[in-house]
Design an enzyme around this catalytic site. Structure first.
Site, PDB file in Angstrom:
ATOM      1  NE  ARG A   1      -3.540  -0.130   2.543  1.00  0.00           N
ATOM      2  CZ  ARG A   1      -4.304  -0.450   3.592  1.00  0.00           C
ATOM      3  NH1 ARG A   1      -4.428   0.398   4.592  1.00  0.00           N
ATOM      4  NH2 ARG A   1      -4.928  -1.605   3.633  1.00  0.00           N
TER       5      ARG A   1
ATOM      6  CG  HIS B   1      -6.664  -0.920  -5.626  1.00  0.00           C
ATOM      7  ND1 HIS B   1      -5.412  -1.223  -5.131  1.00  0.00           N
ATOM      8  CD2 HIS B   1      -7.116   0.107  -4.875  1.00  0.00           C
ATOM      9  CE1 HIS B   1      -5.122  -0.418  -4.140  1.00  0.00           C
ATOM     10  NE2 HIS B   1      -6.146   0.418  -3.948  1.00  0.00           N
TER      11      HIS B   1
ATOM     12  CE1 TYR C   1     -22.242  15.448 -13.061  1.00  0.00           C
ATOM     13  CE2 TYR C   1     -21.109  15.534 -10.945  1.00  0.00           C
ATOM     14  CZ  TYR C   1     -22.284  15.518 -11.677  1.00  0.00           C
ATOM     15  OH  TYR C   1     -23.494  15.581 -11.037  1.00  0.00           O
TER      16      TYR C   1
END
Length: 868
Positions: free
Chosen positions: A31, A77, A121
């Site tokens: 990570r 993921h 968007y």
């Protein structure tokens, strides 16, 4: 019994230790820390790989970010959509990454800290540079591993041609460790990699630093000082100081500071808000307005400067108090073979070059295998074309394709692969042209096989391939450095912007300071009313005036015994009538404290011989005197230092610089003065209290008013001035030499008409006198106009106070200047004076007549004073 068998007894301490180690290693490896080879954490690697698998490349239309996030989230993921989306967003922000890897369309945030639009968007696709990191991924160049549900495979590392860890940096917080790696310039890093290859790994960090100069941040700015950069390159840890780029512009006789670049990771909107807050809190003076005029062409923050302010001082304050100057703490920790390691510059370049070498070798093996397979097929096709009639007959005679394959294998000793290729061959390949093409292709494949085998066998050739590919990337994507480097902070010398002119430093009773050119004060005759010298507030009045040159360092001493440092050019310039600036905006002076003395030194921190041969002589209002080596005050500190330890109800009144062989005269309020040699005062430490210099009267109102040091007994005279404007000059020899600690002799006849003694000065006929009273009236007169008379006389009126019930506030001597002399004569005189003082070993702006001594233990001095 069954339940008991299912319970396993364990040691809780061992279990917690084991579980926490597993957790921390998972965070470290999976990570928070980047891999040294491709410079990516797993989430960034998965985003780029997922976009590539989607066909979302730079030559295709944009895809919705939500589509990309869903692909990455569902396949590789499983840690939440926001983590994937914000990782992708950061790779698209040109102010976050030096070389963006995602080409975003829509609102991806701003340098003001604005959040990006929701993923539904925005749209994105891979940048061309990201494609270089994924190039050859389908040629067995890297290892793959199963994804989280074992249904797909994902790469463990990308076969990048770009040293991403160096060019884009990384940051992350793991368990027990963190990483913060700076971005660098692509061209410089690739030059460093090529130099490493050319030296066969023998080049050291210092040699690599000739190519990789320093970090190169996406927001530009300036690296201020090179020590932190050098530490980071050599050890993997360092602190890089960054300054925003700012210029002082002039428009309509109005100055403004224009900031065009800010340090990396600084929020522009918060920077502007912080500047405004500092102005509102009165912590930052001299700014009238701050505007953000940034647009799509670039950043532009305009700071308007007040007319009476010094732009350079304001800019220095901005650097000091805001994020316009900030630091980037480098901590190069990355995963090397799955383990975290701290890496210097050479370690990072070596890891990348080794990775590229392995990628090239694996790609070469893959391509060799494919080439050999093609050559094998071409051999069969050539055999078939040479025996085309027989081949056709065998195929026609066979009942099915497999029988035809078997018959061809038996007849021409072909492999099954070759026979199958012949059976599937198209009729057009029977033409003569196609047959010649087969032979040409076979020759090309044979050459390729030989070349690929040579790469695998010859390490030098393999490294040449790596080098050529790096050069190709540099030619494609290399650019100019954005972040400038100032290798040493001393190179930015503000003195270059100021002429070394003589100034008058004025300080009011309430702590307002300014500098005014000496030429603004015109000489007047003795007894004149004077010219208005300073506009002050109703309850304020001008208290101290001192001459100093622009390049001098001022050691500023306060009544409470503290020492501060200030360059004269840092003091705001004001006209003769200007109020000045609150000194709290220039120095961190404690509330209730006030300035008592200035010492001017030309080269305080660089002239070692001077500061070790000169002393500071302190005098307090209780008649205490102390002598300390100047060197003890040559290390400036932002918050000042204690210059002398004062007793209760005492205060510092005067500080003089001496050469160790001067005579001292101290005068008190009741009109007496004592003269003794400074050798009577031994050298003490910086924090010492001192010893008794003069015994005061027992009327509880008496106090010392001044101290002078004598340089030239023949040319100098003693000038004393009283509260009501009376003063006189007397010969030095009128004051007999005694031991320190005595009561002294009368220096002026004190009456109701004269008032108490205000000051004592040593003057010559070449001096002018500046007298300022409490109402702000200034008069300048020639000392030569004042007669030399007896020591015990009343004196003559120097300034006409009239019926204003005024009193003298301060008296200062300055050098005369004949305004009628032409500039050439003045320049010649200044040059000769500079040469003479230089030969004498004194700085040009230091009073050569002041003496001093060195350091001792403060406890001994306190004992001396108590014994007396």
């Amino acid at each position: 019994m069954v339940d008991q068998d299912r319970i396993i007894k364990i040691n809780i301490e061992e279990e917690m230790k084991s579980a926490y180690i597993d957790y921390s290693m998972s965070v470290i490896v999976s990570r928070a820390l980047p891999d040294v080879r491709d410079g990516f954490k797993p989430v960034h690697r998965r985003v780029l790989f997922g976009m590539n698998e989607l066909g979302n490349t730079s030559d295709k239309p944009y895809k919705k970010s939500a589509r990309i996030v869903g692909e990455v989230l569902g396949k590789y993921h499983p840690h939440g959509d926001s983590s994937v989306y914000y990782a992708m967003v950061r790779m698209a922000q040109r102010w976050s990454l030096r070389y963006p890897l995602v080409d975003g369309q829509g609102n991806f945030g701003s340098v003001d800290g604005d959040s990006p639009a929701a993923m539904r968007y925005t749209e994105a696709r891979l940048s061309k540079m990201a494609e270089e990191m994924l190039r050859d991924i389908d040629k067995d160049t890297v290892d793959f591993q199963l994804n989280f549900d074992d249904t797909l495979k994902e790469p463990t590392v990308l076969p990048t041609r770009i040293p991403n860890l160096l060019v884009n940096g990384a940051s992350g917080i793991a368990v027990g460790m963190a990483t913060n790696m700076a971005p660098h310039n692509m061209s410089e890093v690739l030059d460093g990699c090529i130099a490493y290859i050319d030296s066969r790994g023998e080049i050291d960090v210092e040699g690599l630093m000739e190519y990789v100069k320093a970090p190169d941040f996406p927001t530009g700015a300036t690296i201020y000082g090179y020590a932190g950069v050098k530490d980071a390159f050599e050890t993997g840890r360092g602190r890089v100081i960054l300054r925003g780029k700012a210029e002082i512009e002039f428009e309509n006789n109005h100055e403004k500071i224009v900031i065009t670049e800010i340090p990396y990771l600084v929020n522009k909107a918060e920077l502007i808000k912080h500047i405004a807050d500092l102005v509102n809190e009165k912590r930052l003076d001299g700014i009238s307005n701050v505007n953000d005029e940034s647009d799509r062409t670039g950043m532009r923050i305009v700071v308007d400067i007040k007319r009476d302010a010094n732009s350079s001082v304001v800019l220095n304050k901005l650097y000091k108090l805001t994020a316009l100057q900030s630091s980037f703490s480098v901590n190069n920790i990355a995963l090397v073979n799955g383990r975290p390691r701290q890496l210097n510059l050479k370690d990072q370049i070596k890891a990348f070059v080794d990775h590229r070498q392995e990628v090239v070798m694996r790609r070469t093996r893959f391509e060799l295998k494919k080439a050999e397979e093609r050559a094998h097929i071409l051999e069969g096709l050539i055999i078939a074309s040479d025996n085309i009639d027989e081949v056709i007959a065998i195929i026609r005679a066979s009942t099915n394709p497999q029988e035809a394959i078997d018959n061809l294998m038996n007849r021409f000793s072909l492999s099954e692969i070759q026979a199958r290729a012949i059976v599937e061959m198209r009729l057009r390949q029977l033409t003569g042209l196609e047959q010649s093409k087969l032979r040409a292709e076979y020759e090309e494949v044979e050459k390729l096989i030989a070349y690929l085998k040579e790469i695998l066998e010859n390490e030098d050739l393999c490294m040449q391939v790596v080098k050529d590919e790096l050069q190709e990337v540099k030619d494609k994507y290399g650019d100019e450095r954005r972040t400038e480097i100032i290798y040493a902070s001393e190179e930015l010398n503000p003195e270059d912007f100021y002429a070394d002119d003589e100034m008058i430093i004025t300080i009011s009773h309430m702590g307002y300071i300014k500098r005014t050119p000496l030429s603004e004060f015109r000489a007047q005759g003795r007894g004149g009313v004077g010219a208005k010298g300073s506009e002050t507030r109703d309850e304020d009045f001008v208290e101290y005036i001192y001459p100093a040159s622009m390049h001098a360092t001022l050691l500023i001493f306060t009544a409470r015994g503290k020492c501060y440092w200030l360059k004269v050019y840092e003091i705001p310039e004001g006209t003769k009538n200007a109020k000045g600036r609150a000194i709290q905006n220039l120095l961190n002076i404690e509330a209730g404290d006030r300035i008592q003395a200035f010492i001017r030194v030309k080269k305080l921190t660089t002239d070692i011989d001077f500061i070790n041969s000169h002393y500071l002589l302190f005098c307090t209002k209780k008649g205490v005197i102390k002598k300390t080596l100047l060197e003890a005050y040559s290390r400036p500190r932002q918050n000042g230092v204690n210059a002398i330890t004062l007793r209760e109800d005492d205060g510092l009144i005067q500080v003089k610089m001496t050469n160790g062989d001067n005579e001292v005269i101290i005068a008190n309020r009741n009109g007496r003065a004592i003269r003794f040699h400074e050798s009577k005062v031994r050298t003490m430490g910086r924090t010492a209290s001192g010893v008794r210099g003069m015994t005061l009267d027992d009327d509880k109102t008496d106090e010392a008013v001044g101290m002078i040091t004598i340089k030239d007994k023949e040319a100098e005279t003693i000038l004393v001035v009283s509260e009501q404007g009376y003063g006189k000059r007397s010969h030095i020899e009128d004051y007999r030499i005694t031991n320190r600690g005595g009561k002294g002799v009368k220096t002026i006849q004190i009456t109701d008409k004269t008032g108490k003694l205000v000051t004592i000065k040593n003057v010559t006929d070449e001096n002018d006198l500046m007298i300022i009273n409490k109402s702000g009236i200034t008069i300048r007169m020639k000392v030569a106009d004042i007669n030399v008379i007896g020591r015990a006389t009343q004196g003559v009126r120097l300034i006409n106070l009239g019926k204003r019930h005024d009193e003298i506030a301060s008296v200062c001597k300055v050098l005369t200047e004949n305004d009628e002399k032409i500039a050439e004569e003045k320049a010649e005189r200044d040059a000769l004076q500079e040469m003479a003082i230089h030969e004498s070993g004194l700085p040009t702006d230091v009073d050569p007549t002041d003496p001093t001594s060195a350091n001792t233990d403060s406890q001994e001095e306190n004992e001396d004073l108590n014994q007396e």
